[in-house]
Design a protein around this motif. Structure first.
Motif, short mmCIF file in Angstrom:
data_model
loop_
_atom_site.label_atom_id
_atom_site.label_comp_id
_atom_site.label_asym_id
_atom_site.label_seq_id
_atom_site.Cartn_x
_atom_site.Cartn_y
_atom_site.Cartn_z
N LYS A 1 0.81 -1.22 0.00
CA LYS A 1 0.00 0.00 0.00
C LYS A 1 0.84 1.26 0.00
O LYS A 1 0.41 2.31 -0.49
CB LYS A 1 -0.93 0.01 1.22
CG LYS A 1 -2.04 -1.04 1.16
CD LYS A 1 -2.97 -0.91 2.35
CE LYS A 1 -4.17 -1.84 2.22
NZ LYS A 1 -5.11 -1.65 3.35
N ILE A 2 2.04 1.18 0.61
CA ILE A 2 2.97 2.31 0.58
C ILE A 2 4.35 1.77 0.18
O ILE A 2 4.63 0.58 0.35
CB ILE A 2 3.05 3.05 1.93
CG1 ILE A 2 3.52 2.12 3.05
CG2 ILE A 2 1.71 3.69 2.28
CD1 ILE A 2 3.75 2.82 4.39
N ASN A 3 5.19 2.63 -0.34
CA ASN A 3 6.51 2.21 -0.78
C ASN A 3 7.56 3.23 -0.34
O ASN A 3 8.04 4.04 -1.13
CB ASN A 3 6.53 2.05 -2.31
CG ASN A 3 7.85 1.47 -2.80
OD1 ASN A 3 8.52 0.73 -2.08
ND2 ASN A 3 8.21 1.82 -4.03
N PRO A 4 7.92 3.23 0.94
CA PRO A 4 8.86 4.23 1.46
C PRO A 4 10.25 4.09 0.82
O PRO A 4 10.64 3.00 0.38
CB PRO A 4 8.93 3.91 2.96
CG PRO A 4 7.76 3.02 3.24
CD PRO A 4 7.49 2.28 1.98
N GLU A 5 10.98 5.20 0.80
CA GLU A 5 12.36 5.16 0.34
C GLU A 5 13.18 4.27 1.28
O GLU A 5 12.81 4.05 2.43
CB GLU A 5 12.95 6.57 0.32
CG GLU A 5 12.31 7.51 -0.70
CD GLU A 5 12.59 7.07 -2.13
OE1 GLU A 5 13.70 6.54 -2.37
OE2 GLU A 5 11.71 7.25 -2.99
N ASN A 6 14.32 3.79 0.78
CA ASN A 6 15.12 2.83 1.53
C ASN A 6 15.54 3.36 2.91
O ASN A 6 15.47 2.64 3.91
CB ASN A 6 16.37 2.44 0.73
CG ASN A 6 17.12 1.29 1.37
OD1 ASN A 6 16.53 0.26 1.68
ND2 ASN A 6 18.41 1.47 1.59
N GLU A 7 15.93 4.62 2.98
CA GLU A 7 16.37 5.18 4.25
C GLU A 7 15.22 5.22 5.25
O GLU A 7 15.41 4.97 6.45
CB GLU A 7 16.95 6.59 4.05
CG GLU A 7 17.66 7.15 5.27
CD GLU A 7 18.79 6.26 5.77
OE1 GLU A 7 19.00 6.21 7.01
OE2 GLU A 7 19.46 5.60 4.95
N GLU A 8 14.03 5.52 4.78
CA GLU A 8 12.86 5.53 5.65
C GLU A 8 12.54 4.11 6.14
O GLU A 8 12.15 3.91 7.29
CB GLU A 8 11.65 6.13 4.94
CG GLU A 8 10.44 6.31 5.85
CD GLU A 8 9.25 6.93 5.16
OE1 GLU A 8 8.15 6.90 5.76
OE2 GLU A 8 9.39 7.44 4.02
N GLN A 9 12.71 3.13 5.26
CA GLN A 9 12.48 1.75 5.67
C GLN A 9 13.45 1.35 6.78
O GLN A 9 13.07 0.67 7.73
CB GLN A 9 12.65 0.81 4.47
CG GLN A 9 11.55 0.96 3.43
CD GLN A 9 11.59 -0.13 2.37
OE1 GLN A 9 12.10 -1.21 2.59
NE2 GLN A 9 11.04 0.16 1.20
N ARG A 10 14.70 1.79 6.67
CA ARG A 10 15.68 1.50 7.72
C ARG A 10 15.23 2.09 9.05
O ARG A 10 15.30 1.44 10.09
CB ARG A 10 17.05 2.08 7.34
CG ARG A 10 17.72 1.42 6.17
CD ARG A 10 19.04 2.09 5.82
NE ARG A 10 20.11 1.66 6.72
CZ ARG A 10 21.36 2.08 6.60
NH1 ARG A 10 21.71 2.93 5.64
NH2 ARG A 10 22.29 1.65 7.44
N GLU A 11 14.75 3.33 9.01
CA GLU A 11 14.30 4.00 10.24
C GLU A 11 13.08 3.30 10.82
O GLU A 11 12.95 3.18 12.06
CB GLU A 11 13.99 5.47 9.95
CG GLU A 11 15.21 6.31 9.62
CD GLU A 11 16.17 6.43 10.80
OE1 GLU A 11 15.71 6.36 11.95
OE2 GLU A 11 17.39 6.58 10.55
N MET A 12 12.18 2.83 9.96
CA MET A 12 10.98 2.15 10.43
C MET A 12 11.31 0.88 11.21
O MET A 12 10.62 0.51 12.16
CB MET A 12 10.08 1.80 9.23
CG MET A 12 9.36 3.00 8.62
SD MET A 12 8.77 2.70 6.91
CE MET A 12 7.64 1.32 7.15
N GLU A 13 12.40 0.24 10.84
CA GLU A 13 12.74 -1.04 11.45
C GLU A 13 13.63 -0.92 12.69
O GLU A 13 13.82 -1.91 13.40
CB GLU A 13 13.48 -1.92 10.43
CG GLU A 13 12.59 -2.48 9.34
CD GLU A 13 13.31 -3.55 8.54
OE1 GLU A 13 12.63 -4.41 7.99
OE2 GLU A 13 14.56 -3.53 8.48
N ILE A 14 14.21 0.25 12.93
CA ILE A 14 15.13 0.40 14.04
C ILE A 14 14.45 0.02 15.36
O ILE A 14 13.32 0.41 15.64
CB ILE A 14 15.65 1.86 14.12
CG1 ILE A 14 16.62 2.14 12.97
CG2 ILE A 14 16.31 2.14 15.46
CD1 ILE A 14 17.96 1.44 13.10
#
Length: 377
Positions: free
Chosen positions: A355-368
């Protein structure tokens, strides 16, 4: 100048149960939420801003005869503190963790689980910085990966080293604590991406349904991946028996705990499913199956070489989540002993739905941060 230590070097020391001393210079709230852990890891926290005027506040807390690994969020502040400890206090055994906790969160350490009956092998990829576990099955030149992490290049390199082709990418359920790399890797290598259909009602992409009774074959025909529908963590959660000896339980059953049923806001609805899976369906399976979960929560769960595993029969004797005979007590346990929701779990679910496709850096932050998929008493 302090030496740099890679996440790979640190991971190998942890899985080999070597003694490690860490000075973590992040803010205390970040440290309390999530830190590097291991069986013989000693870690202390002193925020770097307390040391900007000099390292005196920390000198007496540090061992003079041990190597000290300094850690921060990205590796910059820790390098500065390590240099100050060398220059101001005369320490000669300083190491800086390259890339800091950001890099640590993404490191995957492959550990061999065992051989398959007709050739090939099964590997567990341990994500030490987050407690995620994924699995790599290879047989006769083909490979399947179960619960693929976002860092897909690591699996590609591993496959290339073994001269095998990745053909099957399987998720045990729709993940809420980390972003799946299964669909992306399937597209990249021309493989098939599988997802339990009851978890896929809102996805925006095509997938192959994984269902009980429809085995997946990897390489030799005898190496089968047998789905077992096992709802409770999610309504579609599916476990897998591989080669009649390995039992991948997803986020339903862990070595020290059981799965939480609330990451889609359905705790009350899914408790009965979770109990039926753990207390009835799994009970019908062979006690000799080696349980291989999708997560671990405690450093003590890391066994020989870093492997996280246990025999199913053993868990029915020692895992407290499997000892609650009263249904009301079980319901109370899994709805009242829940840790905080994983960081950004709603956005992670939406990402895994397409449903959403965040940029790679945002994906990293989401998983921290740590995984929080388990119920603990």
């Amino acid at each position: 100048m302090p030496k740099e230590m890679t996440t790979s070097e640190l991971a190998k020391r942890i899985v080999n149960h070597e003694e490690i001393f860490i000075l973590d210079v992040r803010n205390t709230d970040e440290f309390d939420d999530w830190k590097i852990e291991g069986g013989k890891v000693e870690v202390i926290n002193e925020p770097y801003f307390n040391l900007l005027d000099g390292v005196d506040p920390i000198v007496d807390k540090l061992p003079k005869d041990k190597e000290i690994i300094v850690v921060c969020a990205k590796g910059g502040s820790s390098r500065m503190i390590a240099e100050m400890l060398e220059e101001e206090a005369g320490f000669t055994n300083m190491m800086n963790l390259e890339g800091g906790m950001k890099a640590w969160s993404e490191h995957l350490e492959p550990v061999k689980v065992g051989d398959l009956k007709d050739g090939g092998a099964l590997y567990e990829f341990v994500r030490l910085g987050k407690g995620c576990l994924s699995y790599f099955v290879e047989s006769n030149g083909d490979a399947a990966i179960i619960d693929t992490n976002r860092m897909i290049s690591i699996y590609e390199s591993f496959a290339a080293e073994r001269d095998v082709q990745i053909k099957h990418l399987i998720d045990t359920h729709l993940h809420a604590d980390h972003i799946s790399g299964g669909r992306e890797l399937a597209e990249k290598v021309g493989g098939t991406y599988y997802l339990p259909p009851k978890d896929a009602t809102e996805v925006t992409f095509d997938y192959t349904p994984v269902e009980e009774g429809r085995d997946i074959t990897v390489g030799n025909t005898t190496v089968k991946v047998q789905p077992i529908y096992s709802p409770g963590h999610t309504i579609g959660s599916t476990s897998f028996i591989i080669d009649d000896q390995y039992f991948l339980t997803g986020d339903i059953l862990f070595v020290e705990s059981i799965g939480r049923p609330d990451l889609a806001g359905k705790a009350e609805d899914w408790v009965a499913d979770l109990r039926n899976t753990l207390y009835n369906k799994y009970k019908e399976l062979s006690e000799d199956l080696l349980v291989l979960p999708a997560h671990y929560s405690f450093a003590k769960e890391l066994g020989e070489g870093g492997l996280v595993s246990a025999r199913l029969g053993h868990l029915y004797k020692v895992n407290s989540g499997l000892q609650v005979d009263d249904e009301g007590e079980f319901r109370k346990m899994v709805t009242e002993n829940l840790p905080p929701q994983p960081n950004a779990y709603e956005d992670i679910r939406k990402t895994n739905m397409g449903k959403i496709n965040p940029e790679n850096e945002e994906q990293r932050e989401m998983e921290i941060g740590p995984n929080r998929c388990a119920v603990h008493e």
